[in-house]
Scaffold this motif. Structure first.
Motif, PDB file in Angstrom:
ATOM      1  N   ILE A  24       0.893  -1.166   0.105  1.00 11.72           N
ATOM      2  CA  ILE A  24      -0.020  -0.154   0.072  1.00 11.72           C
ATOM      3  C   ILE A  24       1.056   1.266   0.149  1.00 11.72           C
ATOM      4  CG2 ILE A  24      -1.844   1.254   1.126  1.00 11.72           C
ATOM      5  CD1 ILE A  24      -2.604  -1.440   2.685  1.00 11.72           C
ATOM      6  N   PRO A  40      -5.892  -6.227   7.584  1.00 13.45           N
ATOM      7  CA  PRO A  40      -4.957  -6.373   6.658  1.00 13.45           C
ATOM      8  C   PRO A  40      -4.821  -7.828   6.105  1.00 13.45           C
ATOM      9  CG  PRO A  40      -3.959  -6.208   8.775  1.00 13.45           C
ATOM     10  CD  PRO A  40      -5.537  -5.786   8.818  1.00 13.45           C
ATOM     11  N   ILE A  47       3.933  -0.653   3.731  1.00 16.82           N
ATOM     12  CA  ILE A  47       2.710   0.397   4.037  1.00 16.82           C
ATOM     13  C   ILE A  47       3.852   1.467   4.096  1.00 16.82           C
ATOM     14  CG2 ILE A  47       1.000   1.400   5.606  1.00 16.82           C
ATOM     15  CD1 ILE A  47       0.996  -1.182   6.961  1.00 16.82           C
ATOM     16  N   THR A  51       0.009   6.676   5.156  1.00 21.50           N
ATOM     17  CA  THR A  51      -1.011   5.756   4.553  1.00 21.50           C
ATOM     18  C   THR A  51      -2.313   5.970   5.430  1.00 21.50           C
ATOM     19  OG1 THR A  51       0.671   4.219   3.765  1.00 21.50           O
ATOM     20  CG2 THR A  51      -1.674   3.252   3.961  1.00 21.50           C
ATOM     21  N   CYS A  72       3.052   6.864   9.269  1.00 28.16           N
ATOM     22  CA  CYS A  72       2.065   5.918   8.648  1.00 28.16           C
ATOM     23  C   CYS A  72       0.787   5.920   9.488  1.00 28.16           C
ATOM     24  CB  CYS A  72       2.783   4.358   8.511  1.00 28.16           C
ATOM     25  SG  CYS A  72       1.489   3.201   7.900  1.00 28.16           S
TER      26      CYS A  72
END
Length: 185
Positions: A24, A40, A47, A51, A72
């Motif tokens: 991602i 997930p 990641i 995100t 994140c």
């Protein structure tokens, strides 16, 4: 999932990520303030930065994730996180800073024995009350728990070698265990 794919989708409430998804990218779900449910896949390995910043879901397992980008989960409503020994194993220090910074609801952090590091500002400004740091972590990064106003107890196990500058600054620490293996404060 590409960078910024769902950036600022305020009404997005649930995401089903497909098994087989490995990456991602940066800001994919940034400021998805309504995002309350996400699971997930076991295939997820990377990641990107920011995100899940400013999202609403409250738990996330990083059990198989190997790389996490800067900020994140910053400012998210996450309450609990599990970090396995595989997480952050391959991440260079510069790419996983401030991961949970400002996640005011984050109260429970589980670090599996085998985790190698806690990076710069990783849990800064969270609501963690107690932390047990396994001996597999050699360095507690700068400002790792800074401004954790509710942090009362830190148990650092034998094996940790370095506690970096301001790692526990501006906390409510009442008790801290520092092992004999710490050679640098």
């Amino acid at each position: 999932i590409g960078a910024g794919a769902f950036d600022n989708f305020q009404k997005l409430e649930e995401v089903v990520l497909p098994e087989g998804l490995k990456t991602i990218k940066d800001s994919a779900f940034f400021k998805c303030n309504g995002l309350k449910k996400i699971k997930p896949p076991t295939s997820l390995r990377t990641i990107g930065g920011s995100t899940f910043s400013e999202t609403e879901f409250n738990a996330f397992s990083l059990e198989r994730v190997k790389k996490i980008g800067n900020m994140c989960f910053s400012g998210s409503k996450i309450k609990e996180v599990y970090i396995s020994k595989e997480t952050l194993k391959a991440s260079p220090l510069k790419n996983d800073s401030l991961v949970f910074m400002g996640s005011k609801k984050l109260k429970k952090v589980t670090l599996q024995n085998g985790v190698k590091k806690i990076s710069y500002g990783m849990f800064k400004e969270t609501s963690v009350k107690f932390i047990t740091i396994p001996g597999s972590i050699k360095n507690i990064g700068e400002r790792a728990f800074a401004n954790c106003k509710k942090l009362q107890k830190a148990t650092i196990n034998e094996g940790v070698k370095k506690i970096s500058k301001d790692a526990f600054s501006n906390t409510a620490l009442e008790e801290i265990t520092i092992p004999s293996t710490v050679t640098e404060l």
